[in-house]
Design a protein around this motif. Structure first.
Motif, PDB file in Angstrom:
ATOM      1  N   THR A  59       0.835  -1.200   0.000  1.00 62.63           N
ATOM      2  CA  THR A  59       0.000   0.000   0.000  1.00 62.63           C
ATOM      3  C   THR A  59       0.871   1.253   0.000  1.00 62.63           C
ATOM      4  O   THR A  59       0.643   2.199  -0.770  1.00 62.63           O
ATOM      5  CB  THR A  59      -0.913   0.004   1.240  1.00 62.63           C
ATOM      6  N   SER A  62       2.789   1.736  -3.308  1.00 64.07           N
ATOM      7  CA  SER A  62       1.887   2.145  -4.387  1.00 64.07           C
ATOM      8  C   SER A  62       1.619   3.642  -4.313  1.00 64.07           C
ATOM      9  O   SER A  62       1.598   4.337  -5.325  1.00 64.07           O
ATOM     10  CB  SER A  62       0.568   1.366  -4.294  1.00 64.07           C
ATOM     11  N   LEU A  95       1.864  -3.602  -8.759  1.00 67.20           N
ATOM     12  CA  LEU A  95       2.685  -2.470  -8.351  1.00 67.20           C
ATOM     13  C   LEU A  95       3.817  -2.236  -9.350  1.00 67.20           C
ATOM     14  O   LEU A  95       4.118  -1.087  -9.713  1.00 67.20           O
ATOM     15  CB  LEU A  95       3.243  -2.706  -6.948  1.00 67.20           C
ATOM     16  N   SER A  99       3.956   1.236 -11.517  1.00 62.75           N
ATOM     17  CA  SER A  99       5.075   2.139 -11.224  1.00 62.75           C
ATOM     18  C   SER A  99       6.060   2.242 -12.383  1.00 62.75           C
ATOM     19  O   SER A  99       7.091   2.907 -12.255  1.00 62.75           O
ATOM     20  CB  SER A  99       5.818   1.679  -9.966  1.00 62.75           C
TER      21      SER A  99
END
Length: 283
Positions: A59, A62, A95, A99
């Motif tokens: 979390t 992210s 993720l 990203s």
């Protein structure tokens, strides 16, 4: 050699704004990697070292991916047995994709017996579960249509011989934590011998060392790498580079919870390391 920073993602004083400032400081100073740690249940054995609040790593990373642009993002280390391997594979793949391929997955077997009990995971099987889950995760990522991710590097933590073997068999890098300079120099040779014995490529060396600047030189023979004057810290980083390390991660948390609320001292030390690094690159 790239240089990363382990950002504290726990304890009173850590909040979204502090995490944002940490991320922007790490990226702004030119470091290559930002990493956070992992705990799910802050049981008494965890809280003694890393008190709540504890920001869950997937979390947190992210969110930090959205406030950074270049710096890679990673875990040091994700406790593999705590989560179903397909859940971990899914979160890591998502993720990494969201990203722009910046994820580094540092992994470990865990140590907090009470946390294992709270999660219903057998403590004594943590090593075997880690091996099994890593296999499952790699198999899952092989389905590129489903998981839609580029390769995610796995750094295997653990200073023991078992951790070294796990890195050679299942990882891309070996990620020992909190070491003395002499121990690491010896371990680099043992890492190659272990890989040769297993008939495997030698994993990259990516240690995490302390980062604590002192006014006076530390002369204790058991001095941890990264502890001492700025000159000592720089010398440790140079020695690690000469060992052939691919990355070194600097860990500014030294157990003093007051520093969580006042990260400026750590930022000053990081700035000194960044300035030295730039001077070397400009030569």
């Amino acid at each position: 050699m790239q240089i990363g920073v382990n950002v504290p993602n726990f304890a009173p004083g850590t909040d979204p704004e502090v995490l944002r400032k940490w991320a922007q400081t790490v990226e702004g100073l030119g470091f290559d990697l930002l990493m956070v740690s992992d705990h799910i249940a802050v049981t008494p054995d965890v809280a003694e070292k890393y008190p709540a609040p504890f920001y869950e790593p997937f979390t947190t990373l992210s969110w930090l991916a959205g406030v950074t642009h270049r710096v890679r993002l990673g875990t040091t280390v994700l406790i593999v047995p705590y989560r179903h391997p397909l859940l971990t594979a899914r979160m890591a793949a998502n993720l990494n994709r969201l990203s722009g391929g910046r994820l580094v997955l540092g992994v470990g077997v865990g140590w907090a017996r009470q946390e294992f009990e709270a999660l219903g995971v057998p403590f004594r099987r943590r090593g075997a579960l880690t091996d099994e889950y890593l296999h499952t995760m790699r198999d899952a990522w092989g389905s590129t249509d489903d998981y839609d991710t580029a390769a995610i590097p796995i750094w295997v933590g653990g200073n023991s011989d078992a951790g070294m073997r796990r890195a050679a068999l299942l990882g891309d890098a070996w990620h020992p934590l909190g070491v003395t300079p002499g121990w690491l120099a010896d371990a680099a040779g043992r890492l190659k011998a272990t890989a040769d014995e297993l008939g495997r490529p030698v994993p990259a060396l990516t240690p995490r060392i302390k980062l604590r600047a002192t006014r006076e030189a530390v002369t204790d023979p058991d001095r941890l790498a990264g502890v001492g004057t700025i000159d000592q810290i720089i010398a440790d980083i140079d020695q690690i580079r000469l060992l052939g390390a691919e990355t070194v991660v600097l860990d500014p948390f030294n157990g003093d919870l007051t520093e969580i609320r006042q990260p400026e001292r750590a930022w000053q030390t990081l700035a000194a390391v960044a300035a030295y690094r730039k001077s070397q690159e400009d030569r």
